[in-house]
Write a protein that holds these residues in place. Sequence first.
Motif, PDB file in Angstrom:
ATOM      1  N   ILE A 173       4.588   4.263   1.770  1.00 56.06           N
ATOM      2  CA  ILE A 173       5.318   5.583   1.954  1.00 56.06           C
ATOM      3  C   ILE A 173       5.991   5.744   0.744  1.00 56.06           C
ATOM      4  N   CYS A 174       7.013   4.878   0.495  1.00 56.70           N
ATOM      5  CA  CYS A 174       7.880   4.787  -0.448  1.00 56.70           C
ATOM      6  C   CYS A 174       8.534   3.510  -0.656  1.00 56.70           C
ATOM      7  N   LYS A 175       8.267   2.594  -1.619  1.00 56.17           N
ATOM      8  CA  LYS A 175       8.746   1.390  -1.995  1.00 56.17           C
ATOM      9  C   LYS A 175      10.340   1.184  -2.079  1.00 56.17           C
ATOM     10  N   ARG A 176      10.921   2.479  -2.347  1.00 57.24           N
ATOM     11  CA  ARG A 176      12.636   2.460  -2.307  1.00 57.24           C
ATOM     12  C   ARG A 176      13.030   2.126  -0.967  1.00 57.24           C
ATOM     13  N   GLU A 177      12.285   2.668   0.199  1.00 54.35           N
ATOM     14  CA  GLU A 177      12.490   2.567   1.527  1.00 54.35           C
ATOM     15  C   GLU A 177      12.514   1.087   2.044  1.00 54.35           C
ATOM     16  N   VAL A 178      11.793   0.385   1.180  1.00 61.61           N
ATOM     17  CA  VAL A 178      11.614  -1.185   1.675  1.00 61.61           C
ATOM     18  C   VAL A 178      12.683  -1.774   1.255  1.00 61.61           C
ATOM     19  N   TRP A 179      13.228  -1.497   0.027  1.00 66.18           N
ATOM     20  CA  TRP A 179      14.490  -2.270  -0.292  1.00 66.18           C
ATOM     21  C   TRP A 179      15.716  -1.790   0.252  1.00 66.18           C
ATOM     22  N   LEU A 180      15.857  -0.661   0.687  1.00 66.80           N
ATOM     23  CA  LEU A 180      16.929  -0.020   1.374  1.00 66.80           C
ATOM     24  C   LEU A 180      17.141  -0.605   2.680  1.00 66.80           C
ATOM     25  N   LEU A 181      15.885  -0.774   3.562  1.00 66.87           N
ATOM     26  CA  LEU A 181      15.900  -1.171   4.683  1.00 66.87           C
ATOM     27  C   LEU A 181      16.159  -2.806   4.804  1.00 66.87           C
ATOM     28  N   ALA A 182      15.465  -3.324   3.820  1.00 66.48           N
ATOM     29  CA  ALA A 182      15.788  -4.902   3.707  1.00 66.48           C
ATOM     30  C   ALA A 182      17.358  -5.250   3.267  1.00 66.48           C
ATOM     31  N   ALA A 201      -1.051  -9.578  -0.492  1.00 66.10           N
ATOM     32  CA  ALA A 201      -0.963  -9.208  -2.087  1.00 66.10           C
ATOM     33  C   ALA A 201       0.445  -8.272  -1.583  1.00 66.10           C
ATOM     34  N   VAL A 202       0.383  -7.358  -0.700  1.00 64.76           N
ATOM     35  CA  VAL A 202       1.670  -6.445  -0.306  1.00 64.76           C
ATOM     36  C   VAL A 202       2.701  -7.080  -0.065  1.00 64.76           C
ATOM     37  N   SER A 203       2.505  -8.310   0.854  1.00 70.29           N
ATOM     38  CA  SER A 203       3.670  -8.881   1.419  1.00 70.29           C
ATOM     39  C   SER A 203       4.649  -9.853   0.152  1.00 70.29           C
ATOM     40  N   GLU A 204       3.667 -10.291  -1.080  1.00 72.36           N
ATOM     41  CA  GLU A 204       4.292 -10.593  -1.882  1.00 72.36           C
ATOM     42  C   GLU A 204       5.224  -9.679  -2.671  1.00 72.36           C
ATOM     43  N   THR A 205       4.495  -8.593  -3.063  1.00 69.03           N
ATOM     44  CA  THR A 205       4.994  -7.496  -3.685  1.00 69.03           C
ATOM     45  C   THR A 205       6.545  -6.964  -2.944  1.00 69.03           C
ATOM     46  N   ILE A 206       6.239  -6.839  -1.512  1.00 70.28           N
ATOM     47  CA  ILE A 206       7.442  -6.589  -0.953  1.00 70.28           C
ATOM     48  C   ILE A 206       8.664  -7.787  -1.027  1.00 70.28           C
ATOM     49  N   LYS A 207       8.141  -8.860  -1.008  1.00 72.38           N
ATOM     50  CA  LYS A 207       9.291  -9.791  -1.296  1.00 72.38           C
ATOM     51  C   LYS A 207       9.996  -9.822  -2.711  1.00 72.38           C
ATOM     52  N   ARG A 208       9.227  -9.480  -3.960  1.00 72.23           N
ATOM     53  CA  ARG A 208       9.706  -9.159  -4.803  1.00 72.23           C
ATOM     54  C   ARG A 208      10.650  -7.971  -4.930  1.00 72.23           C
ATOM     55  N   ILE A 209      10.236  -6.848  -4.510  1.00 75.21           N
ATOM     56  CA  ILE A 209      10.875  -5.639  -4.285  1.00 75.21           C
ATOM     57  C   ILE A 209      12.351  -6.222  -3.621  1.00 75.21           C
ATOM     58  N   ILE A 210      12.450  -6.758  -2.367  1.00 73.38           N
ATOM     59  CA  ILE A 210      13.563  -7.252  -1.770  1.00 73.38           C
ATOM     60  C   ILE A 210      14.521  -7.847  -2.568  1.00 73.38           C
ATOM     61  N   SER A 246      14.884  -8.037  -5.498  1.00 75.13           N
ATOM     62  CA  SER A 246      15.576  -7.195  -6.864  1.00 75.13           C
ATOM     63  C   SER A 246      16.897  -6.711  -6.584  1.00 75.13           C
ATOM     64  N   ASP A 247      17.622  -6.830  -7.674  1.00 81.02           N
ATOM     65  CA  ASP A 247      19.410  -6.540  -7.610  1.00 81.02           C
ATOM     66  C   ASP A 247      19.492  -4.980  -7.189  1.00 81.02           C
ATOM     67  N   LYS A 248      18.680  -4.310  -7.435  1.00 80.81           N
ATOM     68  CA  LYS A 248      18.657  -2.758  -7.301  1.00 80.81           C
ATOM     69  C   LYS A 248      17.258  -2.359  -6.540  1.00 80.81           C
ATOM     70  N   PRO A 249      17.451  -1.187  -5.878  1.00 83.98           N
ATOM     71  CA  PRO A 249      16.145  -0.417  -5.476  1.00 83.98           C
ATOM     72  C   PRO A 249      15.246   0.168  -6.518  1.00 83.98           C
ATOM     73  N   GLU A 250      14.018   0.249  -5.782  1.00 89.50           N
ATOM     74  CA  GLU A 250      13.016   0.824  -6.753  1.00 89.50           C
ATOM     75  C   GLU A 250      13.692   2.317  -7.396  1.00 89.50           C
ATOM     76  N   PRO A 251      13.194   2.675  -8.382  1.00 91.30           N
ATOM     77  CA  PRO A 251      13.656   3.967  -8.764  1.00 91.30           C
ATOM     78  C   PRO A 251      13.148   5.208  -7.940  1.00 91.30           C
ATOM     79  N   ILE A 252      14.022   6.138  -7.973  1.00 92.64           N
ATOM     80  CA  ILE A 252      13.832   7.450  -7.063  1.00 92.64           C
ATOM     81  C   ILE A 252      12.320   7.887  -7.648  1.00 92.64           C
TER      82      ILE A 252
END
Length: 166
Positions: A16-25, A132-141, A143-149
């Motif tokens: 839905i939104c990769k930014r939400e992944v970072w915020l949740l984590a 592949a998605v799990s690895e991308t999620i780990k990379r997102i998490i 990261s020092d900052k959330p994905e761009p809006i």
Amino acid sequence: MEEIRVTGTMIWYYYICKREVWLLAHGIEADQENPFIDIGRFLQESTYRREKKEISLENIKIDIIKRKDGQVVIGEVKKSSKFKESARMQLAYYLYELEKRGIIASGYLMFPKERRREEIILTDSLKRELDAVSETIKRIINSDKPEPIYKNTYCTNCGYNEFCWA
């Protein structure tokens, strides 16, 4: 460093939104007063009452689990099919996590307001995509900052709406 455990909710948010992944984590919760979150909670509590509800197993929370004809059957309850792709991948993730633990199950997406359900079958292609998605999620998490809006069709009703757009 502790290994990051991808969750079903992270899989759901990823589609839905990769930014939400970072915020949740990072412990930033969606607005719990959001009416769409309330509707989801209500549906969770009031539908499929005869079924076994919410089973937690490490990094996954399965809405419904039962045994039918000797087979484990799991279900994921969603408010509508609007997020069907993310719901399909979340349920496939649960099936994959169970399989990794030696439990072969079948799965159904359930949309009580629409009075329908859809079977999800775990394929090798889905497993590769989930890896592949799990690895991308780990990379997102990590990261020092959330994905761009970025504005998408789901932003209007999102529990993080004010966080991103205020």
